[in-house]
Design a protein around this motif. Structure first.
Motif, PDB file in Angstrom:
ATOM      1  N   TYR A 154      60.412  28.547  73.649  1.00 15.17           N
ATOM      2  CA  TYR A 154      60.108  27.216  73.668  1.00 15.17           C
ATOM      3  C   TYR A 154      58.606  26.914  74.224  1.00 15.17           C
ATOM      4  O   TYR A 154      57.848  27.771  74.654  1.00 15.17           O
ATOM      5  N   LYS A 155      58.136  25.504  74.029  1.00 10.00           N
ATOM      6  CA  LYS A 155      56.904  25.372  74.418  1.00 10.00           C
ATOM      7  C   LYS A 155      56.690  25.144  76.020  1.00 10.00           C
ATOM      8  O   LYS A 155      57.388  23.975  76.387  1.00 10.00           O
ATOM      9  N   THR A 156      56.401  25.902  76.817  1.00 12.93           N
ATOM     10  CA  THR A 156      56.377  26.080  78.366  1.00 12.93           C
ATOM     11  C   THR A 156      54.957  25.771  79.046  1.00 12.93           C
ATOM     12  O   THR A 156      55.006  25.283  80.134  1.00 12.93           O
ATOM     13  N   GLN A 157      54.070  26.361  78.528  1.00 13.77           N
ATOM     14  CA  GLN A 157      52.741  26.419  79.108  1.00 13.77           C
ATOM     15  C   GLN A 157      51.989  25.084  78.718  1.00 13.77           C
ATOM     16  O   GLN A 157      51.690  24.529  77.602  1.00 13.77           O
ATOM     17  N   GLU A 158      51.401  24.402  79.865  1.00 13.92           N
ATOM     18  CA  GLU A 158      50.266  23.312  79.702  1.00 13.92           C
ATOM     19  C   GLU A 158      49.023  23.903  79.155  1.00 13.92           C
ATOM     20  O   GLU A 158      48.778  25.044  79.159  1.00 13.92           O
ATOM     21  N   ASP A 159      48.212  23.129  78.551  1.00 11.97           N
ATOM     22  CA  ASP A 159      46.901  23.399  77.933  1.00 11.97           C
ATOM     23  C   ASP A 159      47.164  24.530  77.044  1.00 11.97           C
ATOM     24  O   ASP A 159      46.099  25.308  76.800  1.00 11.97           O
ATOM     25  N   VAL A 160      48.347  24.777  76.271  1.00 16.93           N
ATOM     26  CA  VAL A 160      48.440  25.731  75.212  1.00 16.93           C
ATOM     27  C   VAL A 160      49.025  24.998  74.107  1.00 16.93           C
ATOM     28  O   VAL A 160      49.933  24.177  73.984  1.00 16.93           O
ATOM     29  N   HIS A 161      48.508  25.486  72.951  1.00 13.42           N
ATOM     30  CA  HIS A 161      48.798  24.795  71.774  1.00 13.42           C
ATOM     31  C   HIS A 161      49.814  25.828  71.054  1.00 13.42           C
ATOM     32  O   HIS A 161      49.561  26.836  71.188  1.00 13.42           O
ATOM     33  N   TYR A 162      50.950  24.993  70.414  1.00 18.31           N
ATOM     34  CA  TYR A 162      51.805  26.047  70.034  1.00 18.31           C
ATOM     35  C   TYR A 162      51.956  25.577  68.309  1.00 18.31           C
ATOM     36  O   TYR A 162      52.429  24.367  68.079  1.00 18.31           O
ATOM     37  N   GLU A 163      51.793  26.608  67.662  1.00 19.05           N
ATOM     38  CA  GLU A 163      51.962  26.323  66.093  1.00 19.05           C
ATOM     39  C   GLU A 163      53.308  26.881  65.409  1.00 19.05           C
ATOM     40  O   GLU A 163      53.401  28.049  65.570  1.00 19.05           O
ATOM     41  N   TYR A 164      54.090  26.049  65.021  1.00 17.18           N
ATOM     42  CA  TYR A 164      55.374  26.465  64.839  1.00 17.18           C
ATOM     43  C   TYR A 164      55.248  27.424  63.291  1.00 17.18           C
ATOM     44  O   TYR A 164      54.539  27.259  62.331  1.00 17.18           O
ATOM     45  N   LEU A 165      55.973  28.570  63.438  1.00 21.65           N
ATOM     46  CA  LEU A 165      56.017  29.532  62.327  1.00 21.65           C
ATOM     47  C   LEU A 165      57.370  29.632  61.604  1.00 21.65           C
ATOM     48  O   LEU A 165      57.651  29.355  60.699  1.00 21.65           O
ATOM     49  N   PHE A 166      58.525  29.892  62.411  1.00 24.11           N
ATOM     50  CA  PHE A 166      59.817  29.969  61.792  1.00 24.11           C
ATOM     51  C   PHE A 166      60.905  30.055  62.638  1.00 24.11           C
ATOM     52  O   PHE A 166      60.671  30.194  64.041  1.00 24.11           O
ATOM     53  N   THR A 167      62.106  29.866  62.421  1.00 22.60           N
ATOM     54  CA  THR A 167      63.472  29.902  63.257  1.00 22.60           C
ATOM     55  C   THR A 167      64.128  31.160  62.511  1.00 22.60           C
ATOM     56  O   THR A 167      64.334  31.330  61.432  1.00 22.60           O
ATOM     57  N   SER A 168      64.631  31.964  63.712  1.00 27.16           N
ATOM     58  CA  SER A 168      65.393  33.119  63.117  1.00 27.16           C
ATOM     59  C   SER A 168      66.925  32.871  63.236  1.00 27.16           C
ATOM     60  O   SER A 168      67.343  31.979  64.060  1.00 27.16           O
ATOM     61  N   ASP A 169      67.696  33.426  62.434  1.00 24.32           N
ATOM     62  CA  ASP A 169      69.015  33.562  62.548  1.00 24.32           C
ATOM     63  C   ASP A 169      69.386  34.981  63.054  1.00 24.32           C
ATOM     64  O   ASP A 169      68.649  36.042  63.155  1.00 24.32           O
ATOM     65  N   ILE A 170      70.399  35.351  63.858  1.00 19.92           N
ATOM     66  CA  ILE A 170      70.971  36.386  64.308  1.00 19.92           C
ATOM     67  C   ILE A 170      72.379  36.615  63.410  1.00 19.92           C
ATOM     68  O   ILE A 170      73.184  35.609  63.113  1.00 19.92           O
ATOM     69  N   PHE A 171      72.826  37.960  63.154  1.00 17.71           N
ATOM     70  CA  PHE A 171      74.050  38.300  62.531  1.00 17.71           C
ATOM     71  C   PHE A 171      74.231  39.898  62.722  1.00 17.71           C
ATOM     72  O   PHE A 171      73.119  40.601  63.078  1.00 17.71           O
ATOM     73  N   PRO A 172      75.602  40.301  62.814  1.00 16.72           N
ATOM     74  CA  PRO A 172      75.852  41.704  63.235  1.00 16.72           C
ATOM     75  C   PRO A 172      75.350  42.583  62.158  1.00 16.72           C
ATOM     76  O   PRO A 172      75.633  42.200  60.818  1.00 16.72           O
ATOM     77  N   VAL A 173      75.051  43.734  62.329  1.00 16.56           N
ATOM     78  CA  VAL A 173      74.573  44.863  61.358  1.00 16.56           C
ATOM     79  C   VAL A 173      75.213  46.370  62.154  1.00 16.56           C
ATOM     80  O   VAL A 173      75.207  46.260  63.358  1.00 16.56           O
TER      81      VAL A 173
END
Length: 315
Positions: A154-173
């Motif tokens: 998550y975006k937690t640090q001040e004065d830091v830019h966050y560029e969204y990349l993607f969102t992951s799924d989780i699944f059993p293997v």
């Protein structure tokens, strides 16, 4: 109405340096040797500083000096400030000397996605040397030498830019061998009777997935614990238990037959993937080039739905 900051009051740098060195050695003579000036020059600069501060900083003896209460208070503050100036100066000098981009990533992202594609970046931008640092924690840009950091969270640090990349799924293997023997995996609830491999910093993953599968988890997850998804997948391939894969990582092992998906149930992982860097580095050419390349490669990746990326950017 615009607020105007009050003008900073700073004593002369030569006086500050003279005091810091003299306080560190508790000796005007040793301070003079370090700064290659005379003993009287150190004495003069310290006296000038004391005059401006309206207080004595040293108790002067015949052959020694000791810090006063005011000097003992001032010294660590000044020492830290000068250390930070020196550190910042060296960082700027390194950036000027070479086009080196230091990227901090997790082992899972490095092995499972970035490194197999890095040659493409180097071919397109041979003037930029990419250094990869791996860590299980996100970069603290106040203390780290990293130019950029790829993280999931998550975006937690001040004065830091966050560029969204993607969102992951989780699944059993798991390894195909697990499906062939022992307790069969006919429905998600059967996983409660298997060794479940978990990630030390993602303890909510299995409860999250069981909730998505509609299974009430009555007892804690039992099985091996790893500090990265990459290592957990290696354990699953060797038959140590059932792991949760984090998309798009691990899909190549499924295609090769090293791993299988016993169930087609996915849960969204906690947090999103971001490229992060100091907000004041947005104009850096090497950062802009790497960001564009990274976003382009993600758009090209068939294992990352482009619609998901577009929706997140619009949001």
């Amino acid at each position: 109405m615009r607020l105007i900051d009050m003008k900073r009051y700073l004593p002369p740098l030569n006086s500050l340096r003279a005091f810091e060195v003299a306080a560190r050695h508790l000796s005007f003579r040793e301070a003079a040797d370090e700064l290659s000036v005379s003993h009287s020059a150190i004495s003069h600069q310290v006296k000038l500083l004391e005059t401006q501060l309206c207080t004595e900083l040293f108790h002067r003896g015949v052959r020694s000096v000791e810090l006063t209460e005011a000097g003992a208070l001032y010294y660590p503050i000044l020492r830290d400030a000068l250390d930070r100036i020196a550190d910042g100066t060296e960082r700027v000098r390194r950036n000027v000397r070479s086009a080196v981009l230091t990227v901090q990533v997790y082992v899972t992202f490095a092995n499972g996605w970035l490194i197999p594609r890095l040659s493409d970046f180097q071919e397109k931008h041979p003037d930029i040397q990419v250094n990869i640092n791996t860590s299980h924690i996100d970069a603290d840009f106040e203390r780290s030498d990293a130019d950029v950091c790829v993280l999931m969270g998550y975006k937690t640090q001040e004065d830091v830019h966050y560029e969204y990349l993607f969102t992951s799924d989780i699944f059993p293997v798991c390894s195909p061998r697990i499906l062939e023997g022992g307790i069969k995996l006919k429905n998600p609830k059967d996983l409660l009777h298997h060794k479940l491999l978990s990630i030390s910093h993602a303890e909510k993953d299995w409860p999250n997935w069981f909730a998505a599968a509609g299974v009430e988890q009555e007892s804690p997850v039992v099985g091996g614990r790893f500090d990265s998804y990459s290592l957990a997948l290696t354990g699953a391939i060797d038959g140590a238990g059932v792991a949760l894969a984090l998309s798009p990582f691990g899909l190549s092992d499924i295609r090769s037959g090293k791993l299988v998906k016993p169930f087609d149930v996915h849960a969204e992982a906690f947090g999103d993937w971001y490229l992060s860097y100091r907000s004041n580095r947005r104009a850096s050419e090497k950062v802009k080039v790497f960001q564009k390349w990274l976003l382009d490669k993600i758009q090209e990746d068939g294992d990352i739905p482009s619609m998901q990326l577009e929706n997140k950017i619009r949001a």
